[in-house]
Scaffold this motif. Structure first.
Motif, mmCIF file in Angstrom:
data_model
loop_
_atom_site.group_PDB
_atom_site.id
_atom_site.type_symbol
_atom_site.label_atom_id
_atom_site.label_comp_id
_atom_site.label_asym_id
_atom_site.label_seq_id
_atom_site.Cartn_x
_atom_site.Cartn_y
_atom_site.Cartn_z
ATOM 1 N N LYS A 192 0.748 -1.194 -0.038
ATOM 2 C CA LYS A 192 0.099 -0.039 -0.053
ATOM 3 C C LYS A 192 0.915 1.321 0.031
ATOM 4 N N GLN A 193 1.901 1.269 0.708
ATOM 5 C CA GLN A 193 2.944 2.371 1.025
ATOM 6 C C GLN A 193 3.655 2.548 -0.264
ATOM 7 N N GLN A 194 3.844 4.186 -0.446
ATOM 8 C CA GLN A 194 4.826 4.542 -1.480
ATOM 9 C C GLN A 194 6.132 4.250 -1.473
ATOM 10 N N VAL A 195 6.694 3.964 -2.505
ATOM 11 C CA VAL A 195 8.254 3.826 -2.536
ATOM 12 C C VAL A 195 8.914 5.058 -2.311
ATOM 13 N N SER A 196 9.887 4.884 -1.526
ATOM 14 C CA SER A 196 10.534 6.288 -1.071
ATOM 15 C C SER A 196 12.084 6.081 -1.289
ATOM 16 N N CYS A 197 12.685 4.849 -1.709
ATOM 17 C CA CYS A 197 13.899 4.938 -1.958
ATOM 18 C C CYS A 197 14.530 3.275 -2.666
ATOM 19 N N LEU A 198 15.500 3.399 -3.470
ATOM 20 C CA LEU A 198 15.682 2.240 -4.166
ATOM 21 C C LEU A 198 17.285 1.984 -4.147
ATOM 22 N N CYS A 199 17.859 0.692 -4.155
ATOM 23 C CA CYS A 199 19.375 0.449 -4.035
ATOM 24 C C CYS A 199 19.484 -0.695 -4.912
ATOM 25 N N PRO A 200 20.232 -1.063 -5.862
ATOM 26 C CA PRO A 200 20.376 -2.437 -6.459
ATOM 27 C C PRO A 200 21.558 -2.880 -5.615
ATOM 28 N N SER A 201 21.458 -4.314 -5.643
ATOM 29 C CA SER A 201 22.782 -4.810 -4.848
ATOM 30 C C SER A 201 24.058 -5.000 -5.754
ATOM 31 N N PRO A 202 25.106 -5.276 -5.233
ATOM 32 C CA PRO A 202 26.274 -5.285 -5.981
ATOM 33 C C PRO A 202 26.502 -6.416 -7.123
ATOM 34 N N ASP A 203 25.679 -7.503 -6.716
ATOM 35 C CA ASP A 203 25.616 -8.523 -7.915
ATOM 36 C C ASP A 203 24.718 -8.308 -8.920
ATOM 37 N N GLY A 204 23.896 -7.397 -8.760
ATOM 38 C CA GLY A 204 22.885 -7.037 -9.772
ATOM 39 C C GLY A 204 21.782 -7.829 -9.638
ATOM 40 N N LEU A 205 21.509 -8.944 -8.675
ATOM 41 C CA LEU A 205 20.490 -9.898 -8.832
ATOM 42 C C LEU A 205 19.232 -9.475 -7.925
ATOM 43 N N HIS A 206 19.224 -8.342 -7.107
ATOM 44 C CA HIS A 206 18.495 -7.847 -6.319
ATOM 45 C C HIS A 206 18.210 -6.768 -6.118
ATOM 46 N N LEU A 207 17.122 -6.058 -5.577
ATOM 47 C CA LEU A 207 16.880 -4.613 -5.526
ATOM 48 C C LEU A 207 16.282 -4.402 -4.423
ATOM 49 N N ALA A 208 16.878 -3.534 -3.366
ATOM 50 C CA ALA A 208 16.210 -3.235 -2.122
ATOM 51 C C ALA A 208 15.132 -1.837 -2.210
ATOM 52 N N VAL A 209 14.247 -2.122 -1.736
ATOM 53 C CA VAL A 209 13.118 -0.943 -2.126
ATOM 54 C C VAL A 209 12.808 -0.576 -0.307
ATOM 55 N N GLY A 210 12.805 0.843 -0.361
ATOM 56 C CA GLY A 210 12.440 1.327 0.915
ATOM 57 C C GLY A 210 10.925 2.255 0.958
ATOM 58 N N TYR A 211 10.186 1.929 1.629
ATOM 59 C CA TYR A 211 8.938 2.549 1.514
ATOM 60 C C TYR A 211 8.402 3.595 2.492
ATOM 61 N N VAL B 292 20.347 18.515 -4.746
ATOM 62 C CA VAL B 292 19.490 17.541 -4.545
ATOM 63 C C VAL B 292 20.018 16.229 -4.491
ATOM 64 N N THR B 293 20.755 15.779 -5.656
ATOM 65 C CA THR B 293 21.345 14.382 -5.612
ATOM 66 C C THR B 293 22.824 14.559 -5.870
ATOM 67 N N LEU B 294 23.549 13.656 -5.219
ATOM 68 C CA LEU B 294 25.009 13.744 -5.299
ATOM 69 C C LEU B 294 25.530 12.291 -5.459
ATOM 70 N N GLY B 295 26.343 12.045 -6.572
ATOM 71 C CA GLY B 295 26.697 10.697 -6.765
ATOM 72 C C GLY B 295 27.690 10.313 -7.728
ATOM 73 N N THR B 296 28.212 9.144 -7.676
ATOM 74 C CA THR B 296 29.146 8.692 -8.590
ATOM 75 C C THR B 296 28.923 7.308 -9.353
ATOM 76 N N ASP B 297 29.593 7.070 -10.425
ATOM 77 C CA ASP B 297 29.453 5.950 -10.985
ATOM 78 C C ASP B 297 30.108 4.826 -10.268
ATOM 79 N N ARG B 298 30.019 3.278 -10.504
ATOM 80 C CA ARG B 298 30.505 2.409 -9.589
ATOM 81 C C ARG B 298 31.959 2.211 -9.351
#
Length: 939
Positions: free
Chosen positions: A65-84, A283-289
């Motif tokens: 029911k709750q809205q997604v507030s954050c995303l983060c893919p795992s280093p192996d690329g097989l999983h995605l962590a989703v915060g609500y 707003v967002t600050l980031g680097t490539d892998r």
């Protein structure tokens, strides 16, 4: 008791019209073995994975029911962590699209997520100002870190050291030692919120972004724990920081002081700033892998990209600079002085280019492709994803837009919806375009540019549509060609409402110029073609004293209801335009209304949050209902019934019974204001549009809806919500300091504890019964059949103690500690005895030891003071130590075996690689010889 009135339930059928929500970030994900092609974006409560090459949706990770507030893919690329939004974190498998792990620990929205470099741990930061470290493999929480005073904005693991860096809106950057779980250093060099940070140059440099146009750069020096062995013990003990120690403080704003004990782990010194072009906050600050490129953006449309030089590149540049300096020295004088040459910060981190997006940027992600191109995915505020490529080999690198995903939705909020007469097509119109959707496939089949639309209708025959705009125009579109046929200046102000006449020969419009205008359809000769085309002819006008907000015909076309800005609804006769009734009672203007199919009732929805139901014969108010927690934006009767739907600014859609004045059902799904809805002519479908950019389709099912059951479910939901809001249970002996338990009390943990309690109760009862049965058998001198409990029979005639273990194993790993925390102590002695029994058998040693140690920690005082448990604890001590050492031996043996296999495979791969290389070399040699022979033959 028979049902007096049967209602049918409406269920959510689909979410469409949404490319991406701007609440959380965009992230590149590896799918089907490809990196840089697929991006994951939040879409209200779901996560969509888009193929940027084809512009298609390839995967939907369904939320609750709750809205997604954050995303983060795992280093192996097989999983995605989703915060609500409610603080939950779910980890999805990208291959199956299913969620296997759920973590509940935060009490507010998750704002930051980060995996460690191996993907075994996940750290999360939240609006509740706390940071939690989770064990992904064991599916449980490790610990909670407290210290920040405002929303956490970014969290970063350090690969080489077991350290964590967090920043928040309280202007602080904190360093945490995860071995001792405490904050050992706080940077206080910022004067405003720290919105983002990134680690560069193999984690030897930290960059922070704040509310100004500076990116502050800090050099990190890691100091070895091993000091001089001759150093006195007293000095060493000073150096090891206690959990309470923390270099913080407003009094000391110096960031590197050697005498501080915290400097033993890491020394942090500011080296300068890089100036951004944007004047507003980061707003967002980031680097490539790889950490080669740094990018940031503010609240505008520009993404600034910087290149970070590696150590080898810095060395080359220094040598080049040194050569120049020597040459200059030679020209000026004959001596060659050895001058110390240094690179400035701007040379080490230099600007590559600025990427100008088509709208405000909300987040981005970078990935360096094997070809040497930098790919940038931008999530924009207006429901668009853009992908840019930056060719780094060019003399002046310029970002090129390679794809843009827009077809799936509007750029702005949808303000009007309409269904075609055959229930198949849905019209949605916003500030820039009109879209026609196929209801069954949810595909957009037509997109036509328009002015700011406020109301709409399908012309009878469903081949044309009419749009009323904010500028007072009526726009007529042909659906077959997707072109604008005609534009009429209908009103001097906005056209707020449009209604088709029941005889389908014309329609009526109401506008902000205090006029109600009557129109008829007519066929006129088209200059460009021989055939006639449809047009609109103005026939009558009704002048009023106030702005017209809504107009509706009665089904027999005898009456016309007009809602005015003076909070009243006036009813007129259609033929003579004479006044018939005035419906007054609302405290604020009536924004929407509808008349039922038999013309007996009119329902009005107002900005005062009430819905009033009136009789159209005498204009008497039958009932006033408090409908929503904010303005009622839209109201429509279900065809051929006295049921109606209302949509409110409180993000809810509600169904009501106008005869019994009862609330039937609430359709929850939208996360922001609902602007409008439309019912299909057969009443089977409802489509709604919201400020969250989504369109939702609801379908009438065959399932009957019982009001008493609905109320009961509502009460249960309220109870569960209240349980989650209760105070968290206090752990005996735990100090309310920097660290705490990762989990939180939820309805799931309470249910798990109840299941354990029920299992122990059953074990007690069955044990008592067995003793009694044995006594009876002994007295009788013969075997009497023992009745087996039906629950135990269902589990395959297992013993009561085995049943307790089964129940215990079914408790989710992430909820185990919290479930044991709410378990009353009266059940603990039985559990300890059972644990002893299980561990002796060698089953689930790891799980049982974890539970045992936690129970001993929280009930230490009561267990040690209980004489009856002394022997149990002694036995547990022996069995636990022996079984754990056995498990460790097995694990060690397996690890050694796996490492041996790994070496074998690597050796085989090397041999294969060299064999392949030799074969290729031989093949080239043969080809060359053949070519030489051909040349000689020709000569």
């Amino acid at each position: 008791m028979g049902l007096t009135r049967q209602y049918l339930r409406y269920e959510p059928a689909a979410l469409f019209g949404l490319v991406a929500s701007a609440r959380a970030g965009v992230a590149f994900v590896a799918l089907r073995g490809e990196r840089g092609r697929y991006v994951a974006v939040p879409a209200c409560e779901h996560v969509f994975v888009w193929d940027t090459r084809k512009g298609e949706k390839v995967l939907i990770l369904k939320g609750l029911k709750q809205q997604v507030s954050c995303l983060c893919p795992s280093p192996d690329g097989l999983h995605l962590a989703v915060g609500y939004e409610d603080g939950a974190i779910r980890i999805f498998n990208l291959l199956s699209g299913e969620s296997a792990i759920t973590f509940n620990g935060h009490r507010a929205a998750v704002t930051a997520l980060q995996y460690d470099h191996l993907g075994g741990r996940l750290v999360s930061g939240s609006k509740d100002t706390e940071v939690i470290v989770w064990d992904v493999i064991n599916e449980s929480g490790l610990y909670r870190l407290r210290g920040h005073k405002d929303v956490i904005t970014q969290v970063l693991f350090l690969k080489e050291k077991n350290l964590l860096v967090t920043c928040a809106k309280d202007t602080l950057v904190k360093w945490w030692d995860l071995d001792t779980q405490h904050c050992f250093k706080t940077l206080v060099g910022h004067r405003a919120e720290v919105w983002g940070m990134a680690l560069l140059s193999k984690e030897k440099r930290l960059i922070t972004g704040s509310a100004d146009s500076e990116l502050r750069v800090w050099d990190l020096t890691y100091i070895q724990e091993v000091e001089d062995p001759d150093e006195p013990e007293s000095k060493k003990s000073k150096g090891s920081s206690s959990p309470g120690a923390e270099e913080n403080t407003e009094e000391d704003e110096t960031l590197e002081l050697d005498e501080h004990p915290e400097e033993r782990i890491v020394k942090c010194s500011k080296v300068g700033s890089i100036m951004r072009e944007g004047r507003d906050r980061v707003v967002t600050l980031g680097t490539d892998r790889m950490g080669k490129f740094l990018a940031c953006h503010g609240t505008d449309t520009v993404l600034e990209v910087f290149s970070v030089l590696s150590e080898e590149e810095i060395q080359k540049k220094l040598e080049k600079k040194m050569k120049k300096a020597r040459k200059k020295a030679r020209q000026n004088s004959e001596e060659e002085p050895e001058r110390s040459v240094e690179l400035s910060l701007q040379e080490e981190i230099h600007r590559v280019t600025n990427v100008k997006a088509s709208s405000k940027i909300k987040s981005f992600d970078l990935i360096l492709s094997p070809k040497g191109e930098l790919k940038m995915a931008l999530l924009l505020q207006n429901n668009v994803i853009e992908l840019y490529n930056l060719d780094l080999s060019a003399q002046v690198p310029q970002a090129v837009r390679v794809s843009r995903i827009t077809i799936g939705g509007h750029r702005s909020d949808v303000r009007t919806l309409a269904f075609s007469s055959d229930n198949i097509a849905v019209l949605s119109a916003a500030a820039e375009s009109v879209k026609i959707w196929n209801r069954s496939t949810l595909q957009c089949i037509r997109t036509m540019e328009c002015e700011y639309a406020l109301c709409s209708l399908f012309v009878p025959g469903d081949r044309q549509v009419i749009i009323g705009t904010k500028t007072g125009k009526l726009q007529l579109y042909d659906l077959a060609s997707g072109s604008l046929i005609e534009t009429l200046d209908a009103h001097d102000g906005a056209v707020w409402s449009i209604a088709l006449s029941p005889d389908q020969h014309g329609f009526v419009t109401g506008g902000a110029d205090k006029c109600v205008k009557f129109w008829e359809f007519e066929l006129v000769k088209d200059e460009s073609s021989v055939q006639k085309r449809l047009s609109m002819k103005h026939v009558r006008v009704l002048q009023l004293d106030e702005d017209v907000l809504c107009v509706r015909y009665s089904p027999n076309q005898k009456l016309l209801a007009v809602s005015l800005l003076d909070c009243t609804v006036k009813v007129f006769y259609v033929d003579t335009l004479k006044f018939f009734l005035s419906l007054y009672g609302h405290k604020l203007p009536v924004l929407c209304m509808d008349i039922c199919y038999d013309g007996t009732l009119i329902a009005t929805g107002s900005a005062d949050r009430n819905v009033k139901i009136w009789g159209l014969d005498f204009g008497d108010c039958h009932r006033s209902l408090f409908a929503h927690d904010d303005s009622v934006m839209y109201l429509q009767f279900v065809p051929k019934s006295h049921l109606f739907f209302t949509a409110g600014k409180d993000s809810k859609i509600k169904q009501w019974d106008a005869d019994k004045f009862e609330h039937i059902q609430t359709l929850e799904g939208h996360h922001q204001e609902v602007w409008c809805l439309a019912l299909s002519p057969n009443g089977d479908y409802v489509v709604s549009a919201s400020h969250d950019k989504s369109l939702r389709l609801w379908e009438r099912t065959r399932e009957p809806l019982i009001l008493e059951e609905e109320r009961e479910m509502q009460r249960e939901a309220e109870y569960e919500e209240s349980v989650a809001k209760e105070e968290q249970p206090v752990v005996a002996g735990e100090r309310q300091g920097e660290t705490g338990l990762a989990g939180k009390k939820t309805i799931e943990t309470i249910k798990a504890a109840e299941r354990i309690m029920e299992a122990i109760e059953l074990y007690r009862e069955e044990t008592a019964k067995l003793k009694e049965h044995n006594a009876i058998c002994k007295a009788a001198g013969k075997e009497v059949p023992f009745p087996v409990n039906p629950i135990l029979r269902a589990y395959g005639n297992i013993t009561p103690s085995a049943y307790v273990l089964e129940v215990f194993k079914k408790v989710k790993s992430s909820e185990l500690e919290e479930s044991l925390l709410v378990l009353p102590f009266s059940y603990v002695p039985d559990l300890l005895r059972l644990f002893n029994e299980y561990i002796q058998l060698g089953s689930d040693v790891e799980l049982l030891c974890r539970a045992l140690l936690f129970l001993l920690k929280i009930h230490f005082g009561q267990i040690t003071s209980n004489q009856m448990l002394v022997t149990v604890i002694e036995n547990l001590k022996k069995t636990t130590i022996s079984r754990v050492s056995e498990a460790r031996d097995v694990l060690g043996f397996n690890m050694a075996g796996l490492q041996f296999l790994k070496r074998e495979i690597e050796a085989k791969d090397e041999v294969t690689f060299f064999a392949d290389a030799t074969e290729r070399f031989e093949e080239k040699k043969r080809k060359r010889k053949k070519k030489e022979k051909m040349v000689l033959a020709v000569l």
